[in-house]
Enzyme design. Structure first.
Site, short mmCIF file in Angstrom:
data_model
loop_
_atom_site.label_atom_id
_atom_site.label_comp_id
_atom_site.label_asym_id
_atom_site.label_seq_id
_atom_site.Cartn_x
_atom_site.Cartn_y
_atom_site.Cartn_z
N GLY A 199 -1.57 -10.83 4.77
CA GLY A 199 -2.35 -11.97 4.33
C GLY A 199 -3.66 -11.61 3.67
O GLY A 199 -4.29 -12.45 3.04
N VAL A 200 -4.08 -10.36 3.81
CA VAL A 200 -5.28 -9.89 3.12
C VAL A 200 -4.90 -9.54 1.69
O VAL A 200 -3.95 -8.80 1.46
CB VAL A 200 -5.89 -8.67 3.84
CG1 VAL A 200 -7.11 -8.15 3.08
CG2 VAL A 200 -6.27 -9.03 5.27
N LEU A 217 -4.77 -7.57 -0.79
CA LEU A 217 -4.96 -6.21 -1.30
C LEU A 217 -4.52 -6.09 -2.74
O LEU A 217 -5.01 -5.25 -3.50
CB LEU A 217 -4.16 -5.23 -0.45
CG LEU A 217 -4.51 -5.13 1.03
CD1 LEU A 217 -3.53 -4.23 1.74
CD2 LEU A 217 -5.92 -4.62 1.20
N SER A 267 11.86 -7.38 -10.05
CA SER A 267 11.51 -7.82 -8.70
C SER A 267 12.66 -8.51 -7.99
O SER A 267 13.45 -9.23 -8.61
CB SER A 267 10.32 -8.79 -8.76
OG SER A 267 9.17 -8.16 -9.29
N HIS A 307 3.16 -11.99 -7.66
CA HIS A 307 3.04 -11.63 -9.07
C HIS A 307 2.42 -12.75 -9.89
O HIS A 307 1.55 -12.51 -10.75
CB HIS A 307 4.41 -11.25 -9.63
CG HIS A 307 4.90 -9.92 -9.12
ND1 HIS A 307 4.26 -8.74 -9.41
CD2 HIS A 307 5.95 -9.60 -8.33
CE1 HIS A 307 4.89 -7.75 -8.83
NE2 HIS A 307 5.93 -8.24 -8.17
#
Length: 447
Positions: A271-272, A274, A300, A387
């Site tokens: 959930g961070v 990055l 993907s 994305h």
């Protein structure tokens, strides 16, 4: 993991194996952890704070799973904000909304556990332990929803500490330390790496791997990206990860950089954000190395598609949030799906090569709907959200793109290309934040 010296009193106190401690000793240990947290918050001197924080973390490492649940419950009850103080501060601010009263309200509303975590973070190795705490908390949260406020504080602080601006990008190659290469194999989450030979192929001259690190976790990759340098936008993942495939040696053939795998290595950072503009950083690096690269895209997976078909697609008829023509097209595709392939739940054994053209068209239409219209909702695909939120454009669907067992189970073999146009990444990001998915004309025509 322990981060204390051998002479640390905290290490000595927790040296006995957890399973060998009596219930009384375990209860005493939990009380010591809680008492240490209260002492840490009351300590004014920074040097003493670091020593106390180090001791608390050492004691925490000795807690059982049951005690850790009790510890998080204490964080919720004993280290939360004072409701009366918050109410009084809010009333004073409502009466006179000026700066000092606003600051007093903010201070009253901030749970003391946030400051506790900040002080724990000062200890050597504190960041890694706090990430481990959150990983344990996330596991507990499934059955302990009352801990949601504690989780929100962990997420708030970790999101600040792991702001993408702090991350350092490094290229991983065959000369990288063996320990790092082992972690790449271990944490690959999209397309499993089958040993060293497989990894070596993914690090050949026509492949790239970039890992992102944080200064507080040296040697520990947080997230890594795998890239294939190819002549054209790929439609299937098999050729990209085939360990027996010969590497392309002519760099002049590299026209397209394809991001085919992105893996998070730290479950405690779930959930961070990055990945914010992570791909843009990699793309800019590659363009400096290979100026002839003109296309940056992904290949993907669509891990939520089959589950959405089973759970949500049958309810399309009751949806009143869809434009009439879009709803009509989606319902027509759903009817064709049932006619030619059975109910969505019956598609588990689908073989893409044997699928009829009407079935294939129906599935592609529903996949396009899922990606273009559900991505901005809680029902949306997590990879699509990543994305599109990073500024990509929904570019192309690929039938039979991933014929692995995982690919068939999650998306019936479908894969998708997202296009990263470096000139428009910020614009696409903003449009997605405001509820719009930018899609190619080919995808738009499908709907």
């Amino acid at each position: 993991m322990m981060f204390l010296s051998r002479s640390s009193p905290a290490r000595r106190r927790t040296s006995a194996p957890v399973e060998q401690r009596s219930p009384r000793a375990q209860a005493r240990l939990l009380n010591q952890v809680v008492a240490g947290c209260h002492r840490l918050l009351s300590e004014r001197g920074e040097s003493n704070s670091v020593a106390i924080a180090e001791e608390v973390l050492g004691l925490y490492a000795g807690l059982t799973a049951e005690q850790r649940l009790a510890f998080f419950k204490v964080l919720d009850t004993e280290f939360g904000p004072d409701p009366k103080a918050v109410l009084d501060a809010a009333q004073r601010y409502a009466e006179e909304p000026e700066a000092t009263r606003l600051m007093a309200l903010v201070q009253a509303a901030e749970p003391p556990r946030q400051e506790l975590l900040r002080r724990l973070n000062r200890a050597p190795g504190g960041t890694a332990v706090i990430i481990g705490m959150r990983r344990a908390l996330l596991d507990l949260l499934k059955h302990q929803p009352a801990l949601a406020a504690v989780e929100a504080d962990f997420l708030h602080l970790l999101s600040s500490w792991f702001n993408p601006g702090f991350l350092q990008m490094e290229q991983v190659d065959w000369r990288s330390p063996a320990e790092l290469l082992e972690k790449i194999i271990q944490h690959e989450a999209v397309h499993e790496i089958d040993g060293w030979a497989d990894l070596r192929r993914r690090l050949q001259p026509d492949r790239r791997c970039f890992a992102f690190f944080h200064p507080q976790l040296p040697g520990e990759p947080l997230i890594f990206v795998e890239v294939a340098l190819v002549p054209d936008m790929p439609a299937a993942v098999g050729p990209l990860i085939n360990a027996r495939d010969e590497p392309q040696g002519d760099e002049r053939q590299f026209k397209v950089a394809t991001f085919y795998s992105i893996s998070n290595c730290q479950p405690g950072l779930k959930g961070v954000s990055l990945g914010n503009f992570l791909i843009k950083r990699v793309a800019e690096h590659l363009q400096r190395e290979f100026p002839q690269l003109h296309t940056f895209c992904t290949l993907s997976p669509i891990p939520g598609f089959a589950a959405w078909l089973h759970k949500h697609a049958p309810g399309l008829r009751e949806r009143d949030d869809l434009a009439p023509k879009l709803k009509e097209r989606a319902l027509k595709a759903l009817a064709a799906l049932v006619q030619h392939g059975g109910e969505p739940a019956a598609l588990a054994s689908l073989e893409p090569a044997k699928a009829s053209e009407p079935l294939r068209e129906a599935l592609c239409t529903l996949a396009a709907f899922y990606l273009a219209h559900e991505s901005v909702t809680p029902r949306g695909d997590p990879v699509a959200k990543f994305h599109l939120g990073n500024g990509a454009r929904l570019e192309r669907l690929n039938w039979a793109g991933d014929l692995s067992r995982k690919g068939l189970k999650q998306a019936l073999g479908l894969m998708v290309n997202y296009l990263y146009d470096l000139r428009h990444i910020e614009d696409h990001h903003e449009r997605f934040v405001h509820g719009e998915v930018v899609a190619s004309r080919a995808l738009q025509r499908m709907l």
